[in-house]
Enzyme design. Structure first.
Site, PDB file in Angstrom:
ATOM      1  CD  GLU A  51      -2.814  -0.775  -0.128  1.00 57.66           C
ATOM      2  OE1 GLU A  51      -2.982   0.351  -0.712  1.00 57.66           O
ATOM      3  OE2 GLU A  51      -3.810  -1.571  -0.659  1.00 57.66           O
ATOM      4  CE1 TYR A 134      -6.232   3.846  -0.042  1.00 53.60           C
ATOM      5  CE2 TYR A 134      -3.977   3.483   0.279  1.00 53.60           C
ATOM      6  CZ  TYR A 134      -5.064   3.140  -0.405  1.00 53.60           C
ATOM      7  OH  TYR A 134      -5.019   1.752  -1.168  1.00 53.60           O
ATOM      8  CG  ASP A 152      -7.518   4.101  -4.363  1.00 50.72           C
ATOM      9  OD1 ASP A 152      -8.805   4.241  -4.841  1.00 50.72           O
ATOM     10  OD2 ASP A 152      -6.663   3.301  -4.933  1.00 50.72           O
TER      11      ASP A 152
HETATM   12  N1  ADE Z   1      -4.631  -4.207  -4.197  1.00 44.06           N
HETATM   13  C1  ADE Z   1      -4.843  -3.910  -2.898  1.00 44.06           C
HETATM   14  N2  ADE Z   1      -4.452  -2.439  -2.811  1.00 44.06           N
HETATM   15  C2  ADE Z   1      -4.190  -2.113  -3.920  1.00 44.06           C
HETATM   16  C3  ADE Z   1      -3.987  -0.824  -4.250  1.00 44.06           C
HETATM   17  N3  ADE Z   1      -3.805   0.174  -3.561  1.00 44.06           N
HETATM   18  N4  ADE Z   1      -3.848  -0.474  -5.593  1.00 44.06           N
HETATM   19  C4  ADE Z   1      -3.882  -1.412  -6.439  1.00 44.06           C
HETATM   20  N5  ADE Z   1      -4.197  -2.842  -6.164  1.00 44.06           N
HETATM   21  C5  ADE Z   1      -4.452  -2.958  -4.839  1.00 44.06           C
END
Ligand code: ADE
Length: 304
Positions: A51, A134, A152
């Site tokens: 992350e 986040y 996000d």
């Molecule tokens: N899978 C889990 N978190 C993710 C992220 N931030 N971006 C892409 N795929 C993910």
């Protein structure tokens, strides 16, 4: 009226939430990318590392670095036992390298405060150095299955279109957006729902050329039903790169990273960038951030 209220009026929730959950979760199980940090059995540390890396860097660039990082430092204690400069070196060219120092500091705090285990509680996660709201929510959800909203930039865009009928969300995250994401969470499989919305934003509901013809929830999309009106909110700032201090810092840091562990002469750094004033300012800011350190009068190295 507050700025947040003006930018994001309260959303009217979609009528058939159960149907929306079913369709999008079904789409995700058929269409999701097989990414290593999503595999069953990935430890919370692996999720935290992914992350932090994914926040400002595309999946394709993160994947090889995440794999080698996890091979080398499979637990927070493994990373915490190394000098911070090793984290900066392994970060390679992912960009925004302060994230490497933050992960190193978080690993140390996990060892000291939590016996080496990444906590599950979002507040304990957010109290780790360099872990923001986040990342705390993402780790609580994806590593521990917590029913918390994970918002996000992909999620923000999907919800802006699907629920608010707007092409793009406001420039900065608002409380209303987080509240909306929370209100949409299904009772069960909430974390999978969040990653499904994220994946829709990454693969279909993209910023510039959305592939609406391939969208599993096209017939439920408010933006679509309004005729896809263009964004008319406050200006959004793009991320400049060429000639910026960020590019200059990246160039200087690469020279240090690729030089001998004992350090690189300042003159070599200055020669690596066409504008001496900018190079000197950027070297100063790298020193200030702790991404490099002085090793004698005229030498600069990764932090030991
Ligand atoms: N899978 C889990 N978190 C993710 C992220 N931030 N971006 C892409 N795929 C993910």
């Amino acid at each position: 009226m507050s700025r947040a209220t003006r930018l994001a009026p309260p959303a009217v929730l979609p009528e058939d939430l159960d149907g929306l959950h079913r369709v999008l979760l079904g789409w995700y199980s058929a269409s999701a990318r097989d990414l290593p940090w999503r595999r069953p059995g990935v430890c919370p540390w692996g999720v935290l590392v992914s992350e932090v890396m994914l926040q400002q860097t595309p999946v394709a660039r993160v994947e090889p670095v995440w794999r080698s990082w996890m091979e080398r430092w499979p637990t927070p204690a493994d990373l915490a036992a190394e000098p911070p400069g090793e984290a900066v070196r392994a970060w390679g060219r992912l960009g925004y390298p302060r994230r490497a120092l933050r992960l190193h500091a978080a690993a140390g705090a996990v060892v000291e405060r939590h016996g080496g285990r990444v906590p599950a509680d979002p507040d304990e996660l957010a109290a780790l150095p360099g872990v923001g709201g986040y990342t705390a929510a993402a780790v609580a959800a994806f590593a521990h299955g917590a029913r918390v909203p994970v918002v996000d930039s992909n999620v923000r865009r999907v919800l802006a279109r699907l629920v608010q009928g707007r092409e793009l969300p406001p420039p900065h995250l608002t409380r209303a957006e987080v509240d909306l994401a929370r209100a949409l969470l299904p009772r069960r499989r909430a974390a999978t729902w969040s990653v499904a919305v994220m994946e829709l934003g990454a693969l279909v509901c993209t910023a510039r050329s959305p592939r609406c013809e391939a969208c599993p929830v096209l017939d439920r999309c408010r933006w679509q039903s309004l005729g896809r009106p263009a964004y008319d909110g406050p200006p959004r700032r793009g991320q400049a790169w060429t000639g910026t201090d960020r590019q200059c810092r990246g160039t200087l840091l690469r020279v240090v990273r690729e030089g001998p562990a004992s350090g690189v002469p300042v003159s070599r750094l200055e020669a690596a960038w066409p504008d001496a004033t900018q190079a000197s300012r950027c070297l100063g800011s790298l020193l200030e951030d702790g991404l490099v350190e002085q090793a004698g009068d005229d030498l600069v190295r990764l932090p030991a």
